[in-house]
Design an enzyme around this catalytic site. Sequence first.
Site, PDB file in Angstrom:
ATOM      1  N   GLY A 115      35.311  34.010  39.758  1.00  0.00           N
ATOM      2  CA  GLY A 115      34.508  33.733  38.421  1.00  0.00           C
ATOM      3  C   GLY A 115      35.171  34.374  37.195  1.00  0.00           C
ATOM      4  O   GLY A 115      36.159  35.119  37.290  1.00  0.00           O
ATOM      5  N   HIS A 172      43.118  30.607  35.641  1.00  0.00           N
ATOM      6  CA  HIS A 172      42.350  29.967  36.716  1.00  0.00           C
ATOM      7  C   HIS A 172      42.591  28.458  36.272  1.00  0.00           C
ATOM      8  O   HIS A 172      42.579  27.785  37.012  1.00  0.00           O
ATOM      9  CB  HIS A 172      40.921  30.465  36.610  1.00  0.00           C
ATOM     10  CG  HIS A 172      40.703  31.720  37.170  1.00  0.00           C
ATOM     11  ND1 HIS A 172      40.017  32.743  36.454  1.00  0.00           N
ATOM     12  CD2 HIS A 172      40.755  32.277  38.462  1.00  0.00           C
ATOM     13  CE1 HIS A 172      40.059  33.643  36.949  1.00  0.00           C
ATOM     14  NE2 HIS A 172      40.527  33.458  38.076  1.00  0.00           N
ATOM     15  N   GLN A 215      35.563  42.982  49.500  1.00  0.00           N
ATOM     16  CA  GLN A 215      37.022  43.250  49.196  1.00  0.00           C
ATOM     17  C   GLN A 215      37.033  44.236  47.967  1.00  0.00           C
ATOM     18  O   GLN A 215      37.950  44.913  47.529  1.00  0.00           O
ATOM     19  CB  GLN A 215      37.901  42.043  48.665  1.00  0.00           C
ATOM     20  CG  GLN A 215      37.273  41.456  47.323  1.00  0.00           C
ATOM     21  CD  GLN A 215      38.135  40.018  47.172  1.00  0.00           C
ATOM     22  OE1 GLN A 215      37.803  39.251  47.726  1.00  0.00           O
ATOM     23  NE2 GLN A 215      39.094  40.115  46.112  1.00  0.00           N
ATOM     24  N   GLY A 224      47.210  32.488  42.483  1.00  0.00           N
ATOM     25  CA  GLY A 224      47.873  32.832  41.347  1.00  0.00           C
ATOM     26  C   GLY A 224      48.896  33.875  41.753  1.00  0.00           C
ATOM     27  O   GLY A 224      48.750  34.601  42.676  1.00  0.00           O
ATOM     28  N   GLN A 225      50.090  33.806  41.360  1.00  0.00           N
ATOM     29  CA  GLN A 225      51.226  34.726  41.694  1.00  0.00           C
ATOM     30  C   GLN A 225      50.736  36.125  41.122  1.00  0.00           C
ATOM     31  O   GLN A 225      51.243  37.301  41.643  1.00  0.00           O
ATOM     32  CB  GLN A 225      52.455  34.397  41.179  1.00  0.00           C
ATOM     33  CG  GLN A 225      53.767  34.986  41.530  1.00  0.00           C
ATOM     34  CD  GLN A 225      54.733  35.047  40.938  1.00  0.00           C
ATOM     35  OE1 GLN A 225      55.243  33.806  40.200  1.00  0.00           O
ATOM     36  NE2 GLN A 225      55.516  36.146  40.381  1.00  0.00           N
ATOM     37  N   GLN A 269      48.458  39.455  48.119  1.00  0.00           N
ATOM     38  CA  GLN A 269      47.583  38.450  48.564  1.00  0.00           C
ATOM     39  C   GLN A 269      47.877  37.186  48.873  1.00  0.00           C
ATOM     40  O   GLN A 269      47.709  36.605  49.922  1.00  0.00           O
ATOM     41  CB  GLN A 269      46.708  38.463  47.500  1.00  0.00           C
ATOM     42  CG  GLN A 269      45.269  37.370  47.737  1.00  0.00           C
ATOM     43  CD  GLN A 269      44.283  37.337  46.541  1.00  0.00           C
ATOM     44  OE1 GLN A 269      43.456  38.199  46.512  1.00  0.00           O
ATOM     45  NE2 GLN A 269      44.446  36.300  45.575  1.00  0.00           N
ATOM     46  N   SER A 327      40.738  38.658  35.028  1.00  0.00           N
ATOM     47  CA  SER A 327      39.241  38.716  34.625  1.00  0.00           C
ATOM     48  C   SER A 327      38.898  40.043  34.009  1.00  0.00           C
ATOM     49  O   SER A 327      38.085  40.369  33.089  1.00  0.00           O
ATOM     50  CB  SER A 327      38.281  38.493  35.666  1.00  0.00           C
ATOM     51  OG  SER A 327      38.730  37.217  35.985  1.00  0.00           O
TER      52      SER A 327
HETATM   53  O1  PAF Z   1      42.333  36.491  43.875  1.00  0.00           O
HETATM   54  C1  PAF Z   1      40.990  36.374  43.701  1.00  0.00           C
HETATM   55  O2  PAF Z   1      40.211  36.135  42.688  1.00  0.00           O
HETATM   56  C2  PAF Z   1      40.184  36.664  45.000  1.00  0.00           C
HETATM   57  O3  PAF Z   1      40.715  37.860  45.906  1.00  0.00           O
HETATM   58  C3  PAF Z   1      39.915  35.583  45.973  1.00  0.00           C
HETATM   59  C4  PAF Z   1      41.099  35.024  46.528  1.00  0.00           C
HETATM   60  C5  PAF Z   1      39.183  34.329  45.270  1.00  0.00           C
HETATM   61  C6  PAF Z   1      38.831  36.018  47.286  1.00  0.00           C
HETATM   62  O4  PAF Z   1      37.847  36.712  46.887  1.00  0.00           O
END
Ligand code: PAF
Length: 287
Positions: free
Chosen positions: A33, A39, A63, A149-150, A155, A188
């Site tokens: 969000g 995004h 996380q 996103g890169q 991740q 964000s």
């Molecule tokens: O990149 C993010 O915003 C987060 O790590 C994700 C992939 C939505 C997982 O919570």
Amino acid sequence: MPLTIIHTVQEMQALSDSLRMKGKTIACVPTMGYLHDGHASLIKEAVKNHDEVITTIFVNPMQFGPNEDFERYPRDSERDMAIIEASGGSILYYPSVDEMYPPDYQTTISVSNISKRFEGAFRPGHFEGVATVVAKLFGATKPHTAFFGQKDYQQTLIIKQMVKDLNMGINIAIVPTLRESSGLAMSSRNVYLSDEEKKQALVLHSALMAGHSKIQTGTRVRAEIEQVMIDILATCPDFTIQYASVAEAETLETPDIFNKNKDLVLLMAGFLGKTRLIDNILCLSKS
Ligand code: PAF
């Protein structure tokens, strides 16, 4: 078409099952969000080749470390919904913490090697949280393709590895980082930065560009490439470096000398005041 908003796993799975039965292609754009243009670019990219685009919003407690910003992470669902609609997204999956992690929840996914260095070294448990929540979001939304996103480069590698290892059969699409005109990577968390800090944050992009130029001149010695980035970052005394590194783009391996045919990625992270920033750029061997 107004945005369809879904809060439960059961309803999400039922909708995705019925879309698949009708032969529709589904894309998923997982987010936490507080959406920005980065995004929006993921959603717009997904809309190009999919019948339905499901954006997920879930600030995932698993996380965040104990001293991280879970509580103060910015949230604005009304604004997010407007951005999703304007970008062409059709469905929002917006589960609660209890829906995602009921009291008897027990499973964690760990992608071992690639999670250990860089972000994993500085944020213990972070990637277990990411892999677990992404697997759960995939299980609920049942996408054909998922967009990331890169900006969160490590991740993206972890998610690709998880999808491959667990035979999830989902295509992972990576969309380049969107930047402010100044070069600052959109995030964000940029909302935490003061105007002065936003100016100072440009040092990350400058350091990445310097590392990129060093590679372009033919250098493949890791310490030399890292030193030019560290020297630039050091010009901003308010920035505390956690890492400023170069690695093989596919594996994140860090030999002392890179093979000239390998694609490389320059990665960095640190704190500007209380705000943790990360950024990266790719350096392709063929470019
Ligand atoms: O990149 C993010 O915003 C987060 O790590 C994700 C992939 C939505 C997982 O919570």
